[in-house]
Each structure stands twice: as C-alpha cells, then as structure tokens.
Design a protein around this motif. Structure first.
Motif, mmCIF file in Angstrom:
data_model
loop_
_atom_site.group_PDB
_atom_site.id
_atom_site.type_symbol
_atom_site.label_atom_id
_atom_site.label_comp_id
_atom_site.label_asym_id
_atom_site.label_seq_id
_atom_site.Cartn_x
_atom_site.Cartn_y
_atom_site.Cartn_z
ATOM 1 N N CYS A 21 1.214 -1.122 -0.137
ATOM 2 C CA CYS A 21 0.022 -0.128 0.242
ATOM 3 C C CYS A 21 1.284 1.249 0.667
ATOM 4 C CB CYS A 21 -1.232 0.017 1.449
ATOM 5 S SG CYS A 21 -1.856 1.304 1.736
ATOM 6 N N GLY A 22 0.494 2.393 -0.619
ATOM 7 C CA GLY A 22 0.662 3.628 0.123
ATOM 8 C C GLY A 22 1.969 4.400 1.119
ATOM 9 N N SER A 23 0.523 3.851 1.924
ATOM 10 C CA SER A 23 1.284 3.531 3.524
ATOM 11 C C SER A 23 2.290 3.262 3.797
ATOM 12 C CB SER A 23 -0.031 3.514 4.424
ATOM 13 O OG SER A 23 -0.396 2.246 4.059
ATOM 14 N N ASP A 24 2.851 1.954 3.728
ATOM 15 C CA ASP A 24 3.777 1.376 3.591
ATOM 16 C C ASP A 24 4.813 2.273 2.969
ATOM 17 O OD1 ASP A 24 2.594 -1.309 4.810
ATOM 18 O OD2 ASP A 24 1.738 -1.398 2.920
ATOM 19 N N LEU A 25 4.885 2.079 1.449
ATOM 20 C CA LEU A 25 5.914 3.454 1.326
ATOM 21 C C LEU A 25 6.447 3.968 1.702
ATOM 22 C CD1 LEU A 25 4.530 3.106 -2.139
ATOM 23 C CD2 LEU A 25 6.148 2.043 -1.507
ATOM 24 N N HIS A 26 5.424 5.392 2.356
ATOM 25 C CA HIS A 26 5.380 6.449 3.536
ATOM 26 C C HIS A 26 6.353 5.958 4.609
ATOM 27 C CE1 HIS A 26 1.565 8.110 1.273
ATOM 28 N NE2 HIS A 26 2.530 7.895 0.862
ATOM 29 N N VAL B 84 11.398 -8.014 -2.340
ATOM 30 C CA VAL B 84 11.116 -6.269 -1.354
ATOM 31 C C VAL B 84 11.219 -4.912 -2.375
ATOM 32 C CG1 VAL B 84 11.929 -6.585 0.439
ATOM 33 C CG2 VAL B 84 9.578 -5.852 0.209
ATOM 34 N N ALA B 85 12.556 -5.334 -2.120
ATOM 35 C CA ALA B 85 13.179 -4.052 -2.872
ATOM 36 C C ALA B 85 12.497 -4.199 -3.921
ATOM 37 C CB ALA B 85 14.184 -4.205 -2.254
ATOM 38 N N ASP B 86 12.666 -4.829 -5.349
ATOM 39 C CA ASP B 86 12.306 -4.756 -6.861
ATOM 40 C C ASP B 86 10.541 -4.535 -6.340
ATOM 41 O OD1 ASP B 86 14.987 -4.735 -7.482
ATOM 42 O OD2 ASP B 86 13.979 -7.613 -7.718
ATOM 43 N N ALA B 87 9.618 -5.254 -5.582
ATOM 44 C CA ALA B 87 8.346 -4.940 -5.640
ATOM 45 C C ALA B 87 7.726 -3.198 -5.083
ATOM 46 C CB ALA B 87 7.545 -5.617 -4.481
ATOM 47 N N PHE B 88 9.124 -2.995 -4.266
ATOM 48 C CA PHE B 88 8.584 -1.283 -4.116
ATOM 49 C C PHE B 88 8.664 -0.619 -4.948
ATOM 50 C CE2 PHE B 88 7.935 -0.804 1.153
ATOM 51 C CZ PHE B 88 7.386 -1.751 1.159
ATOM 52 N N ALA B 89 10.252 -0.481 -5.619
ATOM 53 C CA ALA B 89 10.837 -0.003 -7.234
ATOM 54 C C ALA B 89 9.140 0.347 -7.904
ATOM 55 C CB ALA B 89 11.440 -0.580 -7.402
ATOM 56 N N LEU B 90 8.802 -1.146 -8.146
ATOM 57 C CA LEU B 90 7.895 -0.776 -9.616
ATOM 58 C C LEU B 90 6.752 -0.446 -8.762
ATOM 59 C CD1 LEU B 90 6.558 -3.334 -11.857
ATOM 60 C CD2 LEU B 90 5.650 -4.379 -10.319
ATOM 61 N N SER B 91 6.250 -0.632 -7.177
ATOM 62 C CA SER B 91 4.767 -0.152 -6.872
ATOM 63 C C SER B 91 4.717 2.230 -6.834
ATOM 64 C CB SER B 91 4.709 -0.581 -5.671
ATOM 65 O OG SER B 91 4.500 -2.238 -5.155
ATOM 66 N N GLU B 92 6.372 2.777 -6.719
ATOM 67 C CA GLU B 92 6.836 3.309 -6.656
ATOM 68 C C GLU B 92 6.880 4.252 -8.013
ATOM 69 O OE1 GLU B 92 8.587 6.293 -3.183
ATOM 70 O OE2 GLU B 92 9.157 4.006 -3.596
ATOM 71 N N SER B 93 7.188 3.118 -9.057
ATOM 72 C CA SER B 93 8.252 3.980 -9.998
ATOM 73 C C SER B 93 7.422 3.282 -11.591
ATOM 74 C CB SER B 93 9.150 4.325 -9.923
ATOM 75 O OG SER B 93 10.258 3.109 -10.367
ATOM 76 N N LYS C 51 7.796 8.928 6.602
ATOM 77 C CA LYS C 51 6.881 10.061 5.817
ATOM 78 C C LYS C 51 5.217 9.004 6.269
ATOM 79 C CE LYS C 51 8.924 11.525 1.147
ATOM 80 N NZ LYS C 51 8.661 11.936 0.789
ATOM 81 N N ASN C 52 5.435 8.911 7.471
ATOM 82 C CA ASN C 52 4.141 8.380 8.098
ATOM 83 C C ASN C 52 4.032 8.774 9.825
ATOM 84 O OD1 ASN C 52 2.005 6.697 9.524
ATOM 85 N ND2 ASN C 52 1.701 5.442 7.583
ATOM 86 N N PRO C 53 3.644 9.158 9.911
ATOM 87 C CA PRO C 53 4.007 10.069 10.821
ATOM 88 C C PRO C 53 3.352 8.982 12.429
ATOM 89 C CG PRO C 53 2.280 11.143 10.096
ATOM 90 C CD PRO C 53 2.037 10.306 9.021
ATOM 91 N N PHE C 54 2.759 7.848 12.149
ATOM 92 C CA PHE C 54 2.444 7.290 13.245
ATOM 93 C C PHE C 54 3.458 6.228 13.270
ATOM 94 C CE2 PHE C 54 -1.554 9.428 10.905
ATOM 95 C CZ PHE C 54 -2.036 9.831 11.656
#
Length: 344
Positions: free
Chosen positions: A37-42, A319-328, A47-50
């Motif tokens: 989810c976007g919040s996982d990326l945050h 997971v690093a590749d998965a995050f990069a894919l989700s984000e970019s 960047k997630n204050p919680f």
C-alpha cells in the motif's frame, strides 16, 4: 520465521526472527499473500507520522490460522482468513459511538504494531475473518482496500440519483469505482493522467465516456461535454493533493458531498463562500469501520471483484524490487502482492 523489517527510514531487510506465539484472544496467521500500500511506502520513506521503528509493515494480508491463544477455539486452526488491521480500545468516545477506526488509542497492524510482511503474524481473533470457499487468496488479500472504499461510501451515502466523480485511478480510486458501479449502480466518472490506469478503470466497470485523462482535457470542460450540468453531486478525492480538494469544491453541485481519503500535510485553501453558498458537506474517511463482512458479502454476490486491481505477485525476498515497481511504474502496475509462501 522470515520477516520484512523496516529498520529505519530508507533501510529495509528480510530478517530471521523467532516465531511468535499468540497471546490470549489472538490467533497466529501463516501469511500467504500481502499487498503493498502507499502507506507502506510512506513508512519506508519516513513519511508516516504514526509509525515507529523498527517495524514489520503490511496491513493487507491473508493466509490461514495455524495456532490459537487461550480463549480461542482450536476449531479455527486451518481456517483461511483475511485480517482487518484496525484494533480499538473499545472505551473512548469514538469507540462508544461506533467509530472505532478513529479510536483515541487506535492501533493499526503494520503501523503501530508488527504486520503482515512476515511468514507469521499474531492478531486479535476477532480481526481474522473467514474467507469463503472458492475465493482466490489474491482477492482476499486486498479486501482491506475495498473496506476503505466501503467506509468512504458509507460515510458520504450514495443516492440513486447521484452523479459521482473519483479523482485518481489508483487502487483506492478503482475500488471506489467498483463499489459505486457494482453495488450502487450510479453513473461514475474517474480521472487520471495515466492511460494505463484508465484502461484498468474500464476493466473495473467504467464506460468509455466515464474515463477522463486530465492531462489532455480540463476536467470542468470534460464533465460539461459529457452532460454533467451543475456538477457532480458526489466527489471522492483518492489522490489527496491540496489543489484537488479546492477544485472539487468549485466543481461540486449544490448540496453535494465530498469524501476525502488519505493524509496530506499541506493545507488546502478552501473558499468558505463556495462551501456555504452551495451548502457542501465534507466527509473525511480513515481506514475502515467494521466493513470486512460487508465487502466479503459483496464479493460473494459478485458485486465487486478485487482481483481486477491485482497486477503483480512477487516473491517476498524481492521486496525491494516490488517497492520500486509500485512506486515508479504506475503505467505497469496497480496492486502488487508479496508472496510469503514457504517456497517464495
């Protein structure tokens, strides 16, 4: 067990950790699939204050129960489940009036406590919902995102005469689209500037004239050309850029409702005159409030299909590749799932 741990902002690793034991009232879930989810990326970017660190992230996940704590029936062992990440205190004002998703002492699995990017996760038994036979695990893993859409539409209400507008054809926007079209049957427009996301919107039920690429056509003109006289009566901001809320207020029909999903630290400059003269209503919506049974029922009856937004399943070690894919790569993917099966 292996877990994906965000040790501090911008540093994430797959770590060997001790298998957890469920406490009283808990079950242990052997996680099969978990959504990014976007919040996982945050959280990863600080960047997630919680969130606090180190943290096992992940609040969208499904698997099966393999152990139970005291007070939980052993009959639940082996049950396929999806997990609602919202944990409430049950005692504060919000909980007493049935709004436990904004509990004063709210805990979110994967944010305030360790989550589902792990081979095992212990969760309150009441938060683990049985998945109906025949429902693909990939669909079960993204029920949480549909519960977010269900909560937003519950907050705003949906009238048979509504003409709806959704900003953003990401996972949340596409889920809202399926709910508005498949459950409520109202005319719904959806905007984005990525053609591939708008193609997914068509696959989620949008008619050809209901998708609007705002990179090519100003939104107000596009709506007018499609016969939306007076503006949409129901608007959802699934992007949460400050300028969008300002535009939504300007576009909304008199007596319209606007649902806001997500967090932005940047304030919007909302004109009070437009709010008051049209008597608009703003509804903020956070997470979900006991919406999992509703969404499971919708899926069972064929009103929504979570699998339509899933574009990738990736082994959790990558997971690093998965995050990069989700984000970019917004043109290439929508919802990315991590596969936490034993052979992944």
């Amino acid at each position: 067990m292996l877990s994906i741990v965000v040790e501090q902002p911008h540093r994430m690793a797959v770590r060997e950790r001790a298998d957890p034991s469920p406490a009283a009232g808990e079950v242990r879930v052997r996680v099969r699939l978990a959504g990014i989810c976007g919040s996982d990326l945050h959280i990863f970017h600080g960047k997630n204050p919680f969130a606090t660190y180190p943290r096992v992230i992940g609040h969208e996940f499904a698997g099966h129960i393999d152990a139970v704590g005291a007070g939980v029936s052993a009959d639940r062992i082996g049950e396929r489940v999806v997990v609602d990440p919202v944990i409430r205190c049950g005692q504060c004002h919000a909980c007493r009036i049935g709004r436990h998703n904004v509990c004063q002492r709210l805990q979110v699995i994967g944010v305030h406590r360790d989550g589902g990017f792990s081979q095992f996760a212990c969760v309150p038994a009441d938060n683990a919902y049985a998945v109906p036979a025949g429902m693909p695990t990939a669909s079960a893993a993204v029920i949480e995102t549909f519960a977010v859409a269900a909560n937003a539409t519950h907050r705003t209400g949906v009238l048979p005469t509504d003409v709806a507008l959704i900003y953003g054809a990401g996972p949340v926007g596409l889920n809202l689209l399926q709910v508005l079209k498949g459950v409520y049957g109202v005319r719904t427009f959806i905007t984005d500037h990525v053609d591939e996301r708008l193609a997914l919107a068509r696959g989620c039920g949008a008619e050809e004239d209901e998708v609007i690429n705002t990179a090519r056509e100003p939104l107000a003109r596009a709506l007018a050309r499609r016969g939306v006289a007076g503006g949409p009566t129901l608007i959802f901001d699934a992007v949460c850029h400050p300028a969008i809320l300002e535009e939504a207020v300007a576009l909304a029909a008199p007596a319209g409702r606007i649902g806001v999903l997500g967090f932005s630290a940047t304030p919007s400059a909302l004109p009070q005159q437009a709010l008051t003269s049209k008597e608009l209503t703003l509804y903020a919506s956070r997470l979900n409030c006991a919406m999992f049974p509703t969404v499971i029922d919708w899926i069972t009856r064929g009103r929504v299909d979570p699998g339509r937004i899933v574009t990738h399943q990736i082994p959790f070690r990558d997971v690093a590749d998965a995050f990069a894919l989700s984000e970019s790569q917004p043109r290439a993917c929508c919802k990315v799932l991590l596969d936490l099966s034993e052979d992944a």
